[in-house]
Design an enzyme around this catalytic site. Structure first.
Site, PDB file in Angstrom:
ATOM      1  N   ARG A   1       9.870  -8.641 -44.211  1.00  0.00           N
ATOM      2  CA  ARG A   1       9.507 -10.498 -44.124  1.00  0.00           C
ATOM      3  C   ARG A   1      10.751 -11.268 -44.622  1.00  0.00           C
ATOM      4  NH1 ARG A   1      12.993 -11.447 -48.683  1.00  0.00           N
ATOM      5  NH2 ARG A   1      12.061 -10.753 -50.946  1.00  0.00           N
TER       6      ARG A   1
ATOM      7  N   SER B   1      18.708 -18.254 -45.911  1.00  0.00           N
ATOM      8  CA  SER B   1      17.412 -18.025 -46.407  1.00  0.00           C
ATOM      9  C   SER B   1      17.675 -17.220 -47.538  1.00  0.00           C
ATOM     10  CB  SER B   1      16.593 -16.729 -45.347  1.00  0.00           C
ATOM     11  OG  SER B   1      15.544 -16.408 -45.757  1.00  0.00           O
TER      12      SER B   1
ATOM     13  N   GLN C   1      18.821  -4.383 -42.004  1.00  0.00           N
ATOM     14  CA  GLN C   1      18.250  -5.650 -41.329  1.00  0.00           C
ATOM     15  C   GLN C   1      18.216  -6.336 -39.623  1.00  0.00           C
ATOM     16  OE1 GLN C   1      16.308  -9.341 -41.563  1.00  0.00           O
ATOM     17  NE2 GLN C   1      15.617  -7.203 -43.623  1.00  0.00           N
TER      18      GLN C   1
ATOM     19  N   ASP D   1      23.038 -13.999 -51.548  1.00  0.00           N
ATOM     20  CA  ASP D   1      21.566 -14.410 -51.625  1.00  0.00           C
ATOM     21  C   ASP D   1      22.275 -14.397 -53.309  1.00  0.00           C
ATOM     22  OD1 ASP D   1      22.043 -11.285 -51.540  1.00  0.00           O
ATOM     23  OD2 ASP D   1      20.181 -10.978 -51.037  1.00  0.00           O
TER      24      ASP D   1
ATOM     25  N   LYS E   1      28.823 -14.170 -52.478  1.00  0.00           N
ATOM     26  CA  LYS E   1      28.619 -13.889 -51.649  1.00  0.00           C
ATOM     27  C   LYS E   1      28.300 -14.953 -50.582  1.00  0.00           C
ATOM     28  CE  LYS E   1      25.614  -9.420 -51.779  1.00  0.00           C
ATOM     29  NZ  LYS E   1      24.158  -8.932 -51.509  1.00  0.00           N
TER      30      LYS E   1
ATOM     31  N   GLY F   1      22.951 -13.090 -45.434  1.00  0.00           N
ATOM     32  CA  GLY F   1      23.728 -11.829 -45.956  1.00  0.00           C
ATOM     33  C   GLY F   1      23.484 -12.545 -47.115  1.00  0.00           C
TER      34      GLY F   1
ATOM     35  N   LYS G   1       8.216  -8.016 -57.662  1.00  0.00           N
ATOM     36  CA  LYS G   1       8.895  -7.052 -56.954  1.00  0.00           C
ATOM     37  C   LYS G   1       9.855  -6.551 -57.587  1.00  0.00           C
ATOM     38  CE  LYS G   1      11.028  -7.919 -53.113  1.00  0.00           C
ATOM     39  NZ  LYS G   1      11.957  -8.001 -52.125  1.00  0.00           N
TER      40      LYS G   1
END
Length: 331
Positions: free
Chosen positions: A114, A297, A142, A228, A232, A226, A69
Site C-alpha cells: 500500500r 506520505s 520499500q 513518518d 526523521k 521515509g 494494524k
C-alpha cells in the site's frame, strides 16, 4: 461468525499491485470526502534500543470494515536471537455493523504494497505526463516496492539509485534489472542520483537531510516516503519554498511527516492539498510543467483497511485461509 486467518504465504498469493493501487486511490478519495474515521496512530517505544510498535486504526463507511494494524520494527537481533524478522506486521479486520472480528492476516507485505501504491498514485496525479526517468534514494525493500508500483503508472526508461550501503545498492540494481528489465545506474551521491530525474523517490530511515536544494531540475516530482515520525527527515526544508506540496493527511504530516520541518522553519504554513482532494478534482496536482511537486506520505490506516479488504475478498473467493470461531463454546 467465523474469523479467517491468513498467513504471510496466503497474503503473498493474494496480492496484485494494480488492484492495490485502485483500492488505495479509492481510499484517498473517501478520506478526502470525509467518509473515513481515522484517529491518530499510536507508537510505543520499547526497552530494546531502537525498537517500537505502531498501531493504526481506521473505519471505512464504504466497506463497513474497521481495521487495526500493529507494526513492529527496529529489533535488529531478532533473526539471530529469536528466529523471526526484525520487523513484523499484523492486521485485524472487524465488521463495522456487528463489531465481530472477521479476519486476522499477516501485514508485513501489505504495508509495503500500500505504501508503494501511494507513491504510484502521486506519480499518476502529479508527475509530468512525459516523465520517464526515476531516481531512487535508499535501496531497501520499500525502494523495490516503489519501483514495482510506479512502473504500473509510468513508463520508466532509466533508474539512477543511491544507498548508504554499496552492497545493498548493487543488489538492488541486479534485482530490478532482472525483474523488470529496466537499466539501473548506481550514483555516488543522492544529489547525483536525483540530478536529471523526472521523478525522485526517497525511502530512507534518515534523521539527517539526504536531498538538498539545487539537486532537482524544474518539473521534478518527489515522492517522500521515509519520514513518518518526529525527528526523521530526508528533504532540506528549503526544497519546499517554491514547490507545490501535497500530503496524504494534513494533520498527520504536519506532526510526523516531511513537512513538519518546513513548517517549523517558517518556510510554509501548510501543504497546498491532500492527495484525496487532488484525486477528487478539488485541488490541482501541479500547475505548470516547470513546477517542482512534492508528495509527503506518512501512511494512513485507511490504506491498510482497503488493501486488507481487497485481500480478504479474494481469499473468500478462492477459499484460501484457515477459518476458526472465537465464540464456540465448549463444555
Amino acid at each position: 461468525m467465523t474469523t479467517l486467518l491468513l498467513t504471510r504465504n496466503d497474503v503473498r498469493g493474494l496480492t496484485d499491485m494494480p488492484a492495490v493501487i485502485a483500492a488505495v486511490e479509492e481510499a484517498y478519495r473517501s478520506f478526502g470526502d470525509g467518509k473515513v474515521d481515522q484517529p491518530p496512530y499510536m507508537g510505543i517505544h520499547l526497552s530494546t534500543p531502537g525498537a517500537e510498535i505502531d498501531f493504526k486504526a481506521g473505519y471505512s463507511r464504504a466497506n463497513e470494515l474497521v481495521s487495526l494494524k500493529a507494526s513492529s520494527g527496529g529489533f535488529r537481533d531478532n533473526p539471530d536471537r529469536h528466529g523471526v524478522p526484525n520487523g513484523m506486521g499484523t492486521v485485524m479486520l472487524f465488521d463495522g455493523r456487528s463489531g465481530a472480528l472477521v479476519c486476522i492476516m499477516d501485514g508485513s507485505l501489505l504495508t509495503g504494497l500500500r505504501t508503494g501504491a501511494a507513491g504510484a498514485i502521486s506519480v499518476r496525479a502529479m508527475a509530468r505526463p512525459d516523465a520517464r526517468s526515476l531516481a531512487v534514494i535508499g535501496t531497501g525493500s520499500q525502494a523495490r516496492m516503489q519501483v514495482r508500483a510506479i512502473r504500473e503508472v509510468m513508463q520508466i526508461e532509466t533508474i539512477r539509485a543511491w544507498g548508504r550501503s554499496s552492497a545493498n545498492a548493487a543488489a538492488f540494481a541486479v534485482e530490478i534489472e532482472g525483474q523488470f528489465d529496466i537499466p539501473v545506474t548506481l550514483a555516488g551521491t543522492a544529489a547525483e542520483a536525483a540530478a536529471d530525474a523526472d521523478v525522485v523517490v526517497t525511502t530512507t530511515r534518515a534523521s539527517e537531510v539526504v536531498l538538498r536544494p539545487g539537486s532537482l531540475k524544474p518539473g521534478t516530482h518527489v515522492v517522500a516516503i521515509g519520514t513518518d515520525q518526529r525527528g526523521k527527515r530526508e528533504l532540506d526544508p528549503e526544497l519546499f519554498r517554491d514547490a507545490y506540496v501535497v500530503v496524504d493527511s494534513e494533520a498527520q504530516c504536519a506532526e510526523k511527516g516531511e513537512v513538519q520541518h518546513a513548517i517549523a522553519a517558517g518556510i510554509i504554513e501548510q501543504a497546498h492539498a491532500e492527495i484525496g482532494q487532488v484525486l477528487l478534482g478539488r485541488r490541482p496536482g501541479r500547475t505548470s510543467a516547470e513546477q517542482i511537486t512534492i508528495f509527503d506520505s506518512t501512511g494512513m490506516a485507511i490504506q491498510d483497511n482497503v488493501t486488507a479488504a481487497a485481500i480478504l475478498a479474494l481469499a473468500r473467493e478462492r477459499g484460501v485461509g484457515m477459518p476458526f470461531d472465537f465464540l464456540t463454546q465448549t463444555s
